[in-house]
Design an enzyme around this catalytic site. Structure first.
Site, mmCIF file in Angstrom:
data_model
loop_
_atom_site.group_PDB
_atom_site.id
_atom_site.type_symbol
_atom_site.label_atom_id
_atom_site.label_comp_id
_atom_site.label_asym_id
_atom_site.label_seq_id
_atom_site.Cartn_x
_atom_site.Cartn_y
_atom_site.Cartn_z
ATOM 1 N N CYS A 186 -15.473 22.630 -17.718
ATOM 2 C CA CYS A 186 -14.239 21.353 -16.422
ATOM 3 C C CYS A 186 -13.724 21.859 -15.974
ATOM 4 O O CYS A 186 -12.829 21.288 -14.907
ATOM 5 C CB CYS A 186 -14.118 20.183 -17.811
ATOM 6 N N HIS A 200 -7.235 32.986 -18.675
ATOM 7 C CA HIS A 200 -8.376 32.274 -19.844
ATOM 8 C C HIS A 200 -8.060 33.288 -20.895
ATOM 9 O O HIS A 200 -7.525 34.051 -21.162
ATOM 10 C CB HIS A 200 -9.377 33.593 -18.912
ATOM 11 N N HIS A 239 3.814 13.855 -8.385
ATOM 12 C CA HIS A 239 2.377 13.675 -9.209
ATOM 13 C C HIS A 239 1.377 14.124 -9.889
ATOM 14 O O HIS A 239 1.569 15.351 -9.098
ATOM 15 C CB HIS A 239 1.274 13.258 -7.737
ATOM 16 N N HIS A 252 -6.981 16.343 -16.219
ATOM 17 C CA HIS A 252 -8.695 16.691 -16.494
ATOM 18 C C HIS A 252 -8.526 14.807 -17.720
ATOM 19 O O HIS A 252 -8.089 15.557 -18.903
ATOM 20 C CB HIS A 252 -8.560 17.761 -17.195
ATOM 21 N N ASN A 308 -15.850 10.721 -18.039
ATOM 22 C CA ASN A 308 -15.162 12.583 -18.046
ATOM 23 C C ASN A 308 -16.164 13.212 -16.862
ATOM 24 O O ASN A 308 -17.249 13.120 -17.636
ATOM 25 C CB ASN A 308 -15.058 13.475 -19.117
#
Length: 518
Positions: free
Chosen positions: A245, A324, A408, A412, A445
């Protein structure tokens, strides 16, 4: 029963127990922060140090010269006429430094416009329809049908999310041709609207990037777009798969880097996920959660490095930060596509996902903080950090207030439990979280494209003013946490925008709708 985060089993594979409840929550951000990640943010500052120090110097020189009279200039020349060589050398050095500055300065990247795909009304899937169609498949046990019902009621999804025809059909028909139909509907629908908004000709697009984690046909999705729109033969195209995602911001980061070396170019980025071939028909609860959360959607974004596009563009890309954690086995395997014991393919969500996501977010914001936080917040943060790490003082770590850096937030919309924990740990308000919660409620989602539905919601509410800064945060398998920071170049008038929220934005109150709990 209370709506506490401990009672939200979005990411569990077994019945909740007190011992396992705490492991599914994001870690407390007030715990220790590794110093090496702090240095990463300051590495960016040092890299651009020349620009930071040269600009004030030039302002001082210009201000001083503006105060000179003709008599001052004559006197200065009279004093320096015997040191002409020194004057020439200094002038040459100044010209050289200025030239290096302008040649090495990164080209600005503008977001001209974006569009979010809104499926047809016959694709809507209420909770009742979801449960009815799931029961009619005959593949789920009664216990797991009840499990899915509980997940739906606690997920934060509303009654108007969308699923593709192949999944809603009785019996379902998940096949390659139906998956291609879904991909074409989402990609072409979003791109058509974007091209209409911007007026850009398809032959002017020099870079094409599409990300879709679980559907990677041959020819690729990029080839499908190139064929449909007859894009030019020398286009630079990339098809990103298996990146979860967070791949939408990876695509933005890749487009930014390509635009640095491709002058006067447009980059088209398409972010989406494909539901048809990735619907799970087994009874492994760790894989059933994705059925309850993921829904149909996608977004198309047009980026430009042309100075002439600045006036009409909405935003300028300020920062991208990628984290990562794949070197850690626990992080690597927490979102894993695999076969269950009966051979059904699905995506397994580990009960450790919340803790892994929290650790990745902590790393990401520790790197991003020095780039965006005001000096007052940085001094407080690093003062307490030095006190605890170097002086071994027993003081609480200072949690920076990111509301001072951003107007703002687009987080996710992975699930209600994730949003609850991020709101608590970043100390955000209901107003800050509203775009994410409303997007989850209205569209579900939609994977990597959810960030753009959230930004579209913010625009539709008339909140975006010139100079406002927006922080997009995304999580993905691997495990990754990525951020992008945008600065609004103009105020966005919702009355002049085509937007997926356009016809219904007034139906949504400021207060986020409460969802049922059991």
């Amino acid at each position: 029963m209370s709506e506490s985060n401990q009672e939200t089993p979005l990411l569990t594979t077994t019945t909740t127990t007190p011992s396992s409840s705490s492991s599914r929550k994001l870690p407390d951000f007030k715990q220790s922060v590794k110093l090496k990640y702090v240095k990463l943010g300051y590495h960016h500052v040092i890299t651009h140090g020349m620009y930071l120090f040269l600009s004030p110097l030039m302002v001082v020189i210009v201000a001083q010269l503006s105060t000179f009279s003709f008599q001052d200039i004559y006197t200065l020349w009279d004093q320096l006429q015997y040191n002409l060589i020194s004057v020439i050398l200094c002038s040459t050095l100044l010209v050289f430094v200025s030239t290096v500055y302008f040649l090495t300065r990164p080209s600005p990247v503008y977001l001209v416009n974006f569009s979010c795909y809104k499926p047809d009304e016959d694709r809507k899937c209420t909770r009742q329809i979801f449960m009815e169609r799931s029961a009619l498949t005959g593949t789920f046990t009664q216990e797991n049908l009840q499990f899915q019902k509980k997940i739906l009621e606690r997920s934060g999804l509303g009654e108007s999310t969308y699923l593709p025809e192949a999944v809603l059909r009785v019996p379902p028909n998940p096949c390659m041709s139906e998956a291609r139909k879904e991909a074409e509907a989402v990609m072409f629908g979003a791109i058509d609207e974007l091209l209409e908004k911007t007026g850009v000709k398809t032959k002017d697009i020099g870079i094409l990037i599409i990300n879709c984690s679980l559907f990677n046909p041959t020819p690729s999705l990029t080839a499908m777009v190139i064929n449909h729109y007859k894009l030019r033969g020398n286009i630079i195209s990339y098809n990103l798969g298996g990146m979860g995602c967070s791949a939408g911001l990876i695509s933005i980061d890749l487009a930014k880097n390509l635009l640095q070396v491709q002058p006067n170019s447009y980059a088209l980025v398409v972010s989406m996920e494909n539901i048809t071939l990735n619907w799970y028909f087994g009874n492994d609860r760790s894989m059933l959660v994705s059925n309850c959360l993921f829904r149909m959607g996608g977004a198309a974004i047009l980026l430009s490095n042309k100075w002439s596009d600045r006036r009409r563009s909405k935003y300028q890309l300020v920062h991208t930060v990628r984290t990562h954690k794949g070197a850690d086995d626990k992080c690597f395997s927490c979102v894993y596509q695999m076969e269950d014991s009966e051979g059904n393919i699905g995506v397994s969500l580990s009960k450790e996902l919340m803790a892994v996501a929290g650790d990745a977010l902590k790393t990401n914001i520790t790197t991003l903080g020095p780039l965006v936080l005001p000096m007052s917040e940085q001094l407080l943060f690093f003062g307490t950090l030095v006190g605890r790490k170097v002086l071994k003082m027993k003081i609480k770590p200072y949690i920076p207030d990111f509301k001072l850096a951003f107007e703002h937030f687009c987080i996710h919309a992975g699930g209600r439990a994730v949003l609850d924990e991020i709101e608590k740990n970043l100390q955000l308000s209901d107003w800050n979280m509203e775009p994410s919660r409303m997007t989850l409620y209205r569209f579900g989602n939609t994977s990597s494209s959810s960030l753009w539905y959230e930004l579209a919601y913010t625009e539709a509410k008339g909140r975006v003013k010139k100079g406002d800064r927006t922080w997009q945060i995304a999580f993905g398998s691997g495990f990754k946490c990525n951020s992008a920071v945008w600065k609004a170049l103009r105020a966005i008038d919702p009355a002049k925008e085509r937007n997926p929220w356009m016809d219904e934005i007034d139906q949504f109150p400021v207060e986020v709708p409460k969802v049922a709990t059991i």
